[in-house]
Design a protein around this motif. Structure first.
Motif, PDB file in Angstrom:
ATOM      1  N   GLU A  81       2.054   6.643   2.380  1.00 19.12           N
ATOM      2  CA  GLU A  81       3.209   6.647   3.276  1.00 19.12           C
ATOM      3  C   GLU A  81       2.782   7.316   4.570  1.00 19.12           C
ATOM      4  O   GLU A  81       2.436   8.503   4.575  1.00 19.12           O
ATOM      5  N   ALA A  82       2.764   6.544   5.654  1.00 19.11           N
ATOM      6  CA  ALA A  82       2.396   7.084   6.961  1.00 19.11           C
ATOM      7  C   ALA A  82       3.492   8.024   7.449  1.00 19.11           C
ATOM      8  O   ALA A  82       4.642   7.961   6.993  1.00 19.11           O
ATOM      9  N   ASP A  83       3.150   8.898   8.385  1.00 14.27           N
ATOM     10  CA  ASP A  83       4.125   9.847   8.940  1.00 14.27           C
ATOM     11  C   ASP A  83       5.368   9.154   9.506  1.00 14.27           C
ATOM     12  O   ASP A  83       6.444   9.735   9.522  1.00 14.27           O
ATOM     13  N   ASP A  84       5.222   7.915   9.947  1.00 10.86           N
ATOM     14  CA  ASP A  84       6.382   7.184  10.491  1.00 10.86           C
ATOM     15  C   ASP A  84       7.195   6.478   9.407  1.00 10.86           C
ATOM     16  O   ASP A  84       8.130   5.742   9.703  1.00 10.86           O
ATOM     17  N   GLY A  85       6.830   6.674   8.125  1.00  9.18           N
ATOM     18  CA  GLY A  85       7.571   6.079   7.010  1.00  9.18           C
ATOM     19  C   GLY A  85       7.029   4.759   6.514  1.00  9.18           C
ATOM     20  O   GLY A  85       7.486   4.243   5.488  1.00  9.18           O
ATOM     21  N   ALA A  86       6.053   4.164   7.194  1.00 10.93           N
ATOM     22  CA  ALA A  86       5.476   2.892   6.763  1.00 10.93           C
ATOM     23  C   ALA A  86       4.765   3.063   5.424  1.00 10.93           C
ATOM     24  O   ALA A  86       4.050   4.048   5.214  1.00 10.93           O
ATOM     25  N   ILE A  87       4.945   2.103   4.537  1.00 13.34           N
ATOM     26  CA  ILE A  87       4.284   2.097   3.235  1.00 13.34           C
ATOM     27  C   ILE A  87       3.076   1.175   3.331  1.00 13.34           C
ATOM     28  O   ILE A  87       3.180   0.029   3.779  1.00 13.34           O
ATOM     29  N   MET A 120     -21.280   8.399  -4.071  1.00  9.79           N
ATOM     30  CA  MET A 120     -19.897   7.988  -4.318  1.00  9.79           C
ATOM     31  C   MET A 120     -19.391   7.300  -3.061  1.00  9.79           C
ATOM     32  O   MET A 120     -19.090   7.954  -2.062  1.00  9.79           O
ATOM     33  N   ARG A 121     -19.329   5.970  -3.113  1.00  9.31           N
ATOM     34  CA  ARG A 121     -18.926   5.165  -1.965  1.00  9.31           C
ATOM     35  C   ARG A 121     -17.892   4.150  -2.407  1.00  9.31           C
ATOM     36  O   ARG A 121     -17.933   3.648  -3.533  1.00  9.31           O
ATOM     37  N   VAL A 122     -16.980   3.814  -1.491  1.00 12.60           N
ATOM     38  CA  VAL A 122     -15.938   2.836  -1.789  1.00 12.60           C
ATOM     39  C   VAL A 122     -15.798   1.837  -0.646  1.00 12.60           C
ATOM     40  O   VAL A 122     -16.156   2.133   0.495  1.00 12.60           O
ATOM     41  N   THR A 123     -15.280   0.680  -0.987  1.00 16.54           N
ATOM     42  CA  THR A 123     -14.946  -0.342   0.005  1.00 16.54           C
ATOM     43  C   THR A 123     -13.460  -0.658  -0.165  1.00 16.54           C
ATOM     44  O   THR A 123     -13.080  -1.374  -1.075  1.00 16.54           O
ATOM     45  N   PRO A 124     -12.624  -0.090   0.707  1.00 15.35           N
ATOM     46  CA  PRO A 124     -11.182  -0.277   0.573  1.00 15.35           C
ATOM     47  C   PRO A 124     -10.679  -1.523   1.299  1.00 15.35           C
ATOM     48  O   PRO A 124     -11.331  -2.044   2.209  1.00 15.35           O
ATOM     49  N   LYS A 125      -9.515  -1.962   0.858  1.00 16.31           N
ATOM     50  CA  LYS A 125      -8.735  -2.970   1.563  1.00 16.31           C
ATOM     51  C   LYS A 125      -7.322  -2.420   1.669  1.00 16.31           C
ATOM     52  O   LYS A 125      -6.823  -1.786   0.731  1.00 16.31           O
ATOM     53  N   PHE A 126      -6.704  -2.655   2.798  1.00 14.39           N
ATOM     54  CA  PHE A 126      -5.353  -2.154   3.039  1.00 14.39           C
ATOM     55  C   PHE A 126      -4.410  -3.323   3.285  1.00 14.39           C
ATOM     56  O   PHE A 126      -4.778  -4.298   3.919  1.00 14.39           O
ATOM     57  N   ASP A 127      -3.201  -3.197   2.773  1.00 13.96           N
ATOM     58  CA  ASP A 127      -2.128  -4.139   3.076  1.00 13.96           C
ATOM     59  C   ASP A 127      -1.054  -3.319   3.773  1.00 13.96           C
ATOM     60  O   ASP A 127      -0.307  -2.575   3.132  1.00 13.96           O
ATOM     61  N   ALA A 128      -1.026  -3.424   5.093  1.00 14.70           N
ATOM     62  CA  ALA A 128      -0.112  -2.632   5.920  1.00 14.70           C
ATOM     63  C   ALA A 128       0.935  -3.550   6.538  1.00 14.70           C
ATOM     64  O   ALA A 128       0.664  -4.728   6.795  1.00 14.70           O
ATOM     65  N   PRO A 129       2.118  -3.007   6.797  1.00 22.56           N
ATOM     66  CA  PRO A 129       3.152  -3.845   7.414  1.00 22.56           C
ATOM     67  C   PRO A 129       2.824  -4.159   8.866  1.00 22.56           C
ATOM     68  O   PRO A 129       2.034  -3.459   9.505  1.00 22.56           O
TER      69      PRO A 129
END
Length: 160
Positions: A81-87, A120-129
């Motif tokens: 949850e971003a500071d502006d409320g976005a999930i 320890m490495r990761v490859t993330p994907k984000f689904d943002a509005p």
């Protein structure tokens, strides 16, 4: 001196996530003879130049598979949850392995270990509005993670 490849990507630190983890629940051995765990994201903080917020408690977790050779194959999914409320939905895939069996055992006991004692490495994907965080769904990221007792801290870099 080695010449840098002309397509060498640039990385920019976007944010770091410090995440507190639940106790693990084990499936061992699995039908494939490996070990699977379920470890939930109990809380966390997102801090950085491009995103600040929190990990939504118990919105998901990691379901790592530990291979016979000691490599841990991450499959984590949870919500921010971003500071502006976005999930924002986060999916992390990656690997962790220790430089030797003594370090692996210390990590298994949830003891503090030095960062250079493991990979320890990761490859993330984000689904943002749509809106101010949409950039996250349009870029490739890499994450460099720290294993802390009862927690992880992952530093995310956007590939430019």
């Amino acid at each position: 001196m080695t010449e840098q490849h002309p397509f060498m990507p640039r990385l920019e630190h976007a944010f770091s996530i410090s995440i507190e983890l639940s106790r693990p629940f084990w499936v061992k051995p699995t039908s494939r003879g490996e070990t699977r765990a379920a470890i939930y994201a109990s809380s966390g903080v997102v801090e950085g130049p491009r995103l600040n917020g929190r990990v939504i408690p118990m919105s998901g977790g990691d379901f790592p598979l530990t291979r016979a050779n000691g490599v841990i194959d991450f499959d984590a999914r949870y919500l921010l949850e971003a500071d502006d409320g976005a999930i924002i939905y986060l999916e992390n895939r990656g690997y962790r392995w220790a430089r030797n069996t003594e370090i692996a055992e210390a990590m298994r006991r949830n003891e503090d270990t030095a960062f250079n004692d493991y990979y320890m490495r990761v490859t993330p994907k984000f689904d943002a509005p749509a809106g101010p965080h949409e950039w996250m769904s349009k870029h490739v990221f890499v994450g460099v993670a720290e294993k802390l007792p009862g927690a992880n801290r992952i530093h995310y870099f956007v590939v430019l």
